[in-house]
Enzyme design. Structure first.
Site, PDB file in Angstrom:
ATOM      1  N   VAL A   1      -2.713  -5.268   4.285  1.00  0.00           N
ATOM      2  CA  VAL A   1      -3.669  -5.020   5.162  1.00  0.00           C
ATOM      3  C   VAL A   1      -4.003  -3.757   5.736  1.00  0.00           C
ATOM      4  O   VAL A   1      -3.111  -3.184   5.975  1.00  0.00           O
ATOM      5  CB  VAL A   1      -3.461  -5.984   6.207  1.00  0.00           C
ATOM      6  CG1 VAL A   1      -4.656  -6.132   7.285  1.00  0.00           C
ATOM      7  CG2 VAL A   1      -2.989  -7.405   5.902  1.00  0.00           C
ATOM      8  N   CYS A   2      -5.331  -3.345   5.535  1.00  0.00           N
ATOM      9  CA  CYS A   2      -5.418  -2.028   5.634  1.00  0.00           C
ATOM     10  C   CYS A   2      -5.254  -1.694   7.050  1.00  0.00           C
ATOM     11  O   CYS A   2      -6.030  -2.464   7.930  1.00  0.00           O
ATOM     12  CB  CYS A   2      -6.825  -1.532   5.342  1.00  0.00           C
ATOM     13  SG  CYS A   2      -7.462   0.028   6.238  1.00  0.00           S
ATOM     14  N   ILE A   3      -4.354  -0.831   7.541  1.00  0.00           N
ATOM     15  CA  ILE A   3      -4.214  -0.567   9.063  1.00  0.00           C
ATOM     16  C   ILE A   3      -5.361   0.086   9.812  1.00  0.00           C
ATOM     17  O   ILE A   3      -5.405  -0.540  10.932  1.00  0.00           O
ATOM     18  CB  ILE A   3      -2.891   0.306   9.198  1.00  0.00           C
ATOM     19  CG1 ILE A   3      -2.370   0.552  10.689  1.00  0.00           C
ATOM     20  CG2 ILE A   3      -3.116   1.792   8.705  1.00  0.00           C
ATOM     21  CD1 ILE A   3      -0.984   1.054  10.865  1.00  0.00           C
TER      22      ILE A   3
END
Lengths: 120, 130
Positions: free
Chosen positions: B76-78
């Site tokens: 998941v893109c931070i």
């Protein structure tokens, strides 16, 4: 050899985070020295307009990030001629050093040239 | 074939359901998924805080089960996650937020993981977007 990636940015700069998030993918790819192209299409061409006033919308200016692209080694920048024309924008208004304005036919060839495509 | 799958739409969008169906079909067909990468509103599908009405499909739950069962790399893109309030324990502590809604099998990481997946995969399949 690295696979090439074309990002198609289709959202207006102030319609939400989409334009910024498309640009972030491009910048990250540039940081890894990957062959990245960026195509502005549909409302995405509004990102190229000069004289934007981000402050009036209490937003951060995106155009500075666009100008930083060359520092990240991103020089494959394209705009869709039809999208510009549909919005009454003359190509000369958005002309940048690295920006190429492409016809629909040329767009097809462009997409074919890239290994992978992300549309945001 | 090696697939990388990127999801950009919110859990309730039809494209998010299609993404899961595609991922399931890819594995069932003997293909490999090198990574799932959730970006933009797609990060909400990794949130453990989503509550779905009982008579509706619980997509975030189904994603988590699917990723766990097949031991997939679910990233998941931070930056996208922080912006949308999807935090793991470490980030919740870092920014002093009371809720943690991202746990295993998901991992927060950067956009480099998307580029890495693009390089590793034969095909990048994207769901969502405009």
């Amino acid at each position: 050899m690295s696979k090439s990636l074309l990002i198609i940015s289709r959202q207006a700069p102030w319609s939400g985070p989409a334009a910024r998030e498309a640009l972030d993918i491009v910048l990250a790819g540039g940081a890894f020295d990957l062959p990245i192209g960026l195509l502005f299409m549909d409302d995405g061409v509004f990102q190229l307009m000069p004289g934007q006033n981000a402050k009036a919308l209490q937003q951060k200016d995106l155009t500075a990030n666009l100008q930083a692209l060359s520092l990240f080694g991103i020089d494959a920048l394209y705009a869709c001629a039809d999208s510009l024309a549909d919005r009454g924008i003359f190509p000369t208004q958005v002309a940048g050093e690295d920006l190429e304005v492409l016809t629909a036919e040329e767009l097809g060839a462009l997409v074919n040239r890239y290994d992978q495509v992300i549309t945001l | 074939m090696k697939f990388a799958i990127a999801l950009f739409s919110a859990p309730h969008a039809p494209s998010s359901r299609r993404a899961l169906l595609f991922a399931q079909a890819a594995l069932a067909g003997g293909h490999e998924i090198v990574r799932l990468f959730f970006y933009q509103d797609g990060v909400h599908s990794a949130s453990s805080s989503v509550v779905t009405p009982q008579d509706e499909q619980d997509l975030p739950r189904q994603w988590a089960d699917f990723v766990s069962e097949h031991q997939l790399d679910g990233v998941v893109c931070i930056a996208a996650a922080l912006r949308r309030g999807v935090l793991d324990d470490e980030e919740a502590q870092r920014y002093q937020r009371s809720a943690v809604n991202l746990t295993a099998p998901w991992a927060l990481s950067g956009l480099g993981q998307l580029h890495d997946a693009v390089q590793a995969a034969d095909r990048l399949i994207c769901f969502g977007g405009p």
